[in-house]
Design a protein around this motif. Structure first.
Motif, PDB file in Angstrom:
ATOM      1  N   ASP A   1       0.818  -1.212   0.000  1.00 37.34           N
ATOM      2  CA  ASP A   1       0.000   0.000   0.000  1.00 37.34           C
ATOM      3  C   ASP A   1       0.853   1.263   0.000  1.00 37.34           C
ATOM      4  O   ASP A   1       0.411   2.314  -0.441  1.00 37.34           O
ATOM      5  N   ASN A   2       2.068   1.159   0.522  1.00 36.67           N
ATOM      6  CA  ASN A   2       2.987   2.282   0.413  1.00 36.67           C
ATOM      7  C   ASN A   2       3.425   2.483  -1.029  1.00 36.67           C
ATOM      8  O   ASN A   2       3.433   3.600  -1.535  1.00 36.67           O
ATOM      9  N   VAL A   3       3.788   1.365  -1.668  1.00 30.02           N
ATOM     10  CA  VAL A   3       4.270   1.463  -3.048  1.00 30.02           C
ATOM     11  C   VAL A   3       3.186   2.043  -3.950  1.00 30.02           C
ATOM     12  O   VAL A   3       3.460   2.831  -4.848  1.00 30.02           O
ATOM     13  N   THR A   4       1.933   1.660  -3.698  1.00 29.56           N
ATOM     14  CA  THR A   4       0.858   2.070  -4.597  1.00 29.56           C
ATOM     15  C   THR A   4       0.161   3.352  -4.139  1.00 29.56           C
ATOM     16  O   THR A   4      -0.873   3.706  -4.673  1.00 29.56           O
ATOM     17  N   PHE A   5       0.758   4.039  -3.168  1.00 32.28           N
ATOM     18  CA  PHE A   5       0.111   5.245  -2.638  1.00 32.28           C
ATOM     19  C   PHE A   5      -0.198   6.263  -3.740  1.00 32.28           C
ATOM     20  O   PHE A   5      -1.307   6.783  -3.831  1.00 32.28           O
ATOM     21  N   GLY A   6       0.800   6.523  -4.574  1.00 36.76           N
ATOM     22  CA  GLY A   6       0.617   7.513  -5.636  1.00 36.76           C
ATOM     23  C   GLY A   6      -0.485   7.110  -6.608  1.00 36.76           C
ATOM     24  O   GLY A   6      -1.251   7.940  -7.085  1.00 36.76           O
TER      25      GLY A   6
ATOM     26  N   LEU B   1       8.708   5.054  -8.341  1.00 36.70           N
ATOM     27  CA  LEU B   1       8.630   4.608  -9.738  1.00 36.70           C
ATOM     28  C   LEU B   1       7.213   4.212 -10.149  1.00 36.70           C
ATOM     29  O   LEU B   1       6.936   4.044 -11.334  1.00 36.70           O
ATOM     30  N   ALA B   2       6.316   4.072  -9.161  1.00 43.01           N
ATOM     31  CA  ALA B   2       4.989   3.523  -9.449  1.00 43.01           C
ATOM     32  C   ALA B   2       4.218   4.353 -10.469  1.00 43.01           C
ATOM     33  O   ALA B   2       3.500   3.819 -11.294  1.00 43.01           O
ATOM     34  N   GLY B   3       4.347   5.657 -10.408  1.00 43.38           N
ATOM     35  CA  GLY B   3       3.594   6.495 -11.325  1.00 43.38           C
ATOM     36  C   GLY B   3       4.268   6.671 -12.682  1.00 43.38           C
ATOM     37  O   GLY B   3       3.851   7.516 -13.456  1.00 43.38           O
ATOM     38  N   ASP B   4       5.302   5.890 -12.952  1.00 46.76           N
ATOM     39  CA  ASP B   4       6.084   6.011 -14.181  1.00 46.76           C
ATOM     40  C   ASP B   4       6.538   7.444 -14.450  1.00 46.76           C
ATOM     41  O   ASP B   4       6.296   7.997 -15.519  1.00 46.76           O
TER      42      ASP B   4
ATOM     43  N   VAL C   1       5.432  13.520   1.507  1.00 46.11           N
ATOM     44  CA  VAL C   1       5.064  12.370   0.681  1.00 46.11           C
ATOM     45  C   VAL C   1       3.677  12.598   0.087  1.00 46.11           C
ATOM     46  O   VAL C   1       3.469  12.458  -1.117  1.00 46.11           O
ATOM     47  N   ALA C   2       2.731  12.991   0.956  1.00 46.74           N
ATOM     48  CA  ALA C   2       1.367  13.219   0.476  1.00 46.74           C
ATOM     49  C   ALA C   2       1.365  14.260  -0.637  1.00 46.74           C
ATOM     50  O   ALA C   2       0.753  14.066  -1.689  1.00 46.74           O
ATOM     51  N   ASP C   3       2.083  15.363  -0.432  1.00 50.73           N
ATOM     52  CA  ASP C   3       2.105  16.431  -1.432  1.00 50.73           C
ATOM     53  C   ASP C   3       2.862  16.011  -2.685  1.00 50.73           C
ATOM     54  O   ASP C   3       2.394  16.217  -3.802  1.00 50.73           O
ATOM     55  N   ALA C   4       4.026  15.395  -2.485  1.00 54.19           N
ATOM     56  CA  ALA C   4       4.880  15.083  -3.631  1.00 54.19           C
ATOM     57  C   ALA C   4       4.211  14.088  -4.579  1.00 54.19           C
ATOM     58  O   ALA C   4       4.492  14.090  -5.773  1.00 54.19           O
ATOM     59  N   PHE C   5       3.328  13.226  -4.054  1.00 57.17           N
ATOM     60  CA  PHE C   5       2.671  12.271  -4.931  1.00 57.17           C
ATOM     61  C   PHE C   5       1.317  12.776  -5.417  1.00 57.17           C
ATOM     62  O   PHE C   5       0.532  12.025  -5.970  1.00 57.17           O
ATOM     63  N   GLY C   6       1.050  14.062  -5.161  1.00 63.90           N
ATOM     64  CA  GLY C   6      -0.116  14.693  -5.772  1.00 63.90           C
ATOM     65  C   GLY C   6      -1.434  14.452  -5.055  1.00 63.90           C
ATOM     66  O   GLY C   6      -2.462  14.302  -5.702  1.00 63.90           O
ATOM     67  N   SER C   7      -1.426  14.423  -3.716  1.00 62.96           N
ATOM     68  CA  SER C   7      -2.688  14.268  -2.982  1.00 62.96           C
ATOM     69  C   SER C   7      -3.464  15.582  -3.002  1.00 62.96           C
ATOM     70  O   SER C   7      -2.875  16.653  -2.992  1.00 62.96           O
ATOM     71  N   THR C   8      -4.781  15.482  -2.968  1.00 63.49           N
ATOM     72  CA  THR C   8      -5.594  16.655  -2.691  1.00 63.49           C
ATOM     73  C   THR C   8      -5.556  16.874  -1.184  1.00 63.49           C
ATOM     74  O   THR C   8      -5.157  15.962  -0.438  1.00 63.49           O
TER      75      THR C   8
END
Lengths: 419, 286
Positions: free
Chosen positions: A144-149, A198-201, B191-198
């Motif tokens: 679930d960490n890896v797929t967070f994005g 890397l998950a979001g390519d 992390v939340a921001d960098a991966f584009g969370s609302t």
């Protein structure tokens, strides 16, 4: 089959990279921490230093007028001591820190002027980030960490888990999807961090001191793995580090930072051999050249080589013509076989034996990226030069005792000049 | 007698308060009635529900619940059953169920107010600054003082008791929610921001789950404070075990007061263990 002459080396010219269109282009980037950025910038323009400005206004000039371009597929290292602004610069690129001024073009679009929705899209699709202290979410499993994005993007569960498991296998953690982060070691945590990024390519990976929290052995392993991964995935990587050895090992180009400004950008070799000011010279003075220089940096071209199907007389002729006491023997496609000495060849001609029968095969050989420190132990005390053989078994060059001594002498001169 | 040198004119604080209370009753009477009706319905409904189940069966259910949430702690489940059977045996079952209903309703209302406010305070420094003196005021005020406005606006009975309990039990849950969210490591926010969370995704997928252990400590505190208020609230007519203790004091009936007090302690321990076990364990190594 005739005798081959010396081989012309196909060393990849890094200069070629720069003519390609840049992925990231930073223009005049500035960041001030504090109440009165305008005043701080005015003082800087009038020539005050970062420390003077801080004393006078209480504002910290974290970045001033930083400009550079990054081309696709390169590892661009931001290096400097703590407080030099390297982490701030990295965080400006995905706007975790808002720039005070300047432009950051990613794929031609200025990220600084984007509205929150556009910024989110860029963060989701183009940028991946890896953190110094791993920053895994403690309440989520590894998977679930890896797929967070992907989850944040609203991708359905089975699809994102499939991708997540694929990535975990790639970083060697295929069996750990269901584990909680607390049960992983540091190195494993950072592999999860890498898989998550890397998950979001993403085209671009932002790595903030990614290996600094790991112990030296694991750290080296992760560096090698990153290089290996980069060869396969070919992303653009911005890597922040305070460790020069790491910068030299990973970087295609290195930007050295001090007091919020970039003072030199160059390939590792340029930084080492042509430091632009005394600060960089001091920085690189402590580098152990035996760990920096690799076999391919100090080796000679193989010179004359004998095909193993050639006769002993050809070998004799080669040695006489080039005035050497031994010659390397190669097989099909220049695959390394061994070496013959002048005396053995004379003896064989007299006895009428074939070249293949007198090849000495236990000649030490190393890979082109082996470091000098590895080679020294092989070469000292051995009667023969060390052969440099690539991963397909082909002879690329050789290293003599004099080549090693020459490289070490150059290193010594450099340290003295700096001292 | 010592005489004051200067006679200060007495400020009409009392008169102002009376006028204020009149004003509220005149214009917000409908709201007070509404709150009263809803709370009365909740308390009565929950009490009826608890009493609808025969005591031995509810005891078994409670023991089973403890067994599940404590991950099969058979000892604690057994003690829960024994404790509840003791309450039944002491003929305090009906009163205990009323107390439980009061405590649960107060806690739910208190959390429904304090957790959203805590989240708001964590996300906004202005709200935080405005709430802080109010919370200080609420926590330093002796709980008896809450009884006065509760009585004025809601009369006597279970509802004003619940209102006073809510006010008393709210601050720790609010503070701990605020604190928990503010203590989420900055790298995890990044992390939340960098991966584009609302902002909503950041709150529900990162901030609240990471802050959950602290928030759960607040929930636990809230329940414990609500229980400790039962005796005090009985002075304005809230029923249950607290009232039994009060009657014991008034009649100098030591045995009766002690039995009811013991029942309160048993309920407190059971509720405490259940909420503690519900705290997430992802920070613990096995």
């Amino acid at each position: 089959m005739g005798v081959e002459g010396s081989v012309i080396f196909e060393k990849q010219p890094r200069e070629n990279l720069r003519s390609v269109q840049s992925v990231i282009s930073v223009e005049g980037l500035t960041r001030v921490f504090g109440q009165d950025p305008e005043r701080a910038l005015k003082l800087r323009r009038s020539g005050r230093s970062k420390d003077e400005i801080h004393e006078e206004t209480g504002n910290t000039l974290a970045l001033y007028n930083v400009s550079f371009e990054i081309v696709p597929g390169e590892i661009f290292v931001l290096m400097g001591l703590s407080g030099s602004g390297k982490s701030t610069l990295l965080r400006c690129i995905n706007r975790l820190i808002e720039p005070t001024g300047g432009k950051i073009l990613i794929g031609g679009r200025d990220i600084v002027s984007m509205d929150p929705e556009e910024l989110r899209m860029v963060r989701r699709c183009k940028l991946g980030m890896i953190f110094q202290n791993f920053a895994l979410l403690p309440h989520r499993t590894v998977l679930d960490n890896v797929t967070f994005g992907l989850e944040v993007q609203g991708i359905p569960e089975d699809e994102r888990y499939q991708k997540g498991n694929e990535l975990l296998r790639m970083v060697g953690l295929g069996d750990y999807g269901a584990s909680m982060p607390i049960h992983l070691s540091g190195g494993m945590k950072q592999r999860v961090g890498l898989a998550r990024a890397l998950a979001g390519d993403p085209e671009i990976l932002l790595m903030d001191e990614a290996f600094s929290a790991l112990d030296p052995l694991i750290r080296r392993e992760m560096q090698d793995e990153l290089l290996d991964l980069q060869r396969r995935l070919n992303r653009t990587i911005i890597f922040v580090t305070h460790d020069l050895d790491e910068a030299l090992k990973l970087g295609d180009r290195i930007a050295l930072m001090r007091d919020g400004e970039i003072i030199q950008i160059g390939t590792p070799e340029e930084i080492l051999t042509r430091p632009e000011d005394a600060y960089i010279e001091r920085f690189v003075a402590g580098v152990d050249m035996t760990k920096v220089l690799s076999a391919s940096d100090v080796m000679h071209h193989p010179g004359p080589v004998a095909q193993c199907t050639a006769g002993t007389k050809v070998a004799l002729h080669l040695m006489k013509e080039h005035d050497v006491e031994n010659v390397f023997v190669v097989g099909h496609e220049r695959r390394f076989r061994g070496l013959v000495t002048f005396d053995d060849v004379l003896e064989a001609i007299r006895a009428g034996r074939e070249l293949e029968e007198i090849v000495i095969t236990d000649v030490p050989s190393v890979a082109p990226d082996a470091t000098l420190s590895d080679i020294i132990s092989l070469i000292v005390g051995g009667p023969y030069p060390v052969a440099v053989v690539d991963d397909r078994g082909r002879l690329r060059g050789f290293i003599s005792q004099s080549a090693i001594l020459g490289a070490l002498a150059r290193n010594g001169e450099r340290s003295r000049a700096v001292a | 007698m010592e005489r004051d040198l200067v006679q200060l004119p007495k400020l009409p604080v009392g008169d102002i308060i009376v006028a204020f209370v009149d004003w509220i009753e005149q214009y917000f009477g409908w709201l007070l009635d509404g709150i009263s009706a809803v709370l009365g319905f909740l308390i009565g409904g929950l009490q009826d529900l608890l009493l609808a189940v025969p005591a031995p069966i509810l005891t078994l259910i409670a023991a089973a619940l403890v067994w599940v949430v404590t991950r099969r702690d058979i000892k604690l489940a057994g003690l829960t059953a024994l404790g509840l059977l003791l309450i039944w045996d002491l003929h305090l079952w009906n009163l205990a169920m009323l107390t439980l209903a009061l405590v649960l309703v107060s806690t739910i209302v208190a959390l429904a107010i304090s957790i959203p406010l805590g989240i708001a305070a964590a996300g906004n420094d202005t709200i935080n600054a405005a709430l802080r003196p109010i919370l200080d005021f609420m926590q330093t005020m002796p709980p008896f003082v809450y009884l006065i406005p509760a009585v004025i606006f809601f009369g006597l009975g279970n509802v004003p008791g619940t209102i006073a309990t809510v006010v008393f039990a709210m601050p720790p849950a609010l503070r701990l929610t605020n604190l928990g969210i503010r203590q989420v490591p900055i790298e995890l926010i990044e992390v939340a921001d960098a991966f584009g969370s609302t902002p909503q995704q950041k709150l529900f997928k990162v901030q609240l789950p990471v802050a959950l252990p602290t928030i759960m400590a607040g929930v636990n505190q809230c329940i414990m404070l609500a229980l400790s208020m039962t005796v005090i609230a009985s002075m304005i007519g809230a029923g249950g075990l607290g009232y039994q203790v009060l009657v014991g004091i008034q009649r100098v009936n030591i045995g009766m007061g002690f039995e009811a007090g013991l029942a309160i302690v048993i309920i407190a321990i059971i509720l405490d263990r259940i909420t503690q076990s519900l705290m997430p364990r992802y920070y613990e190594r096995q």
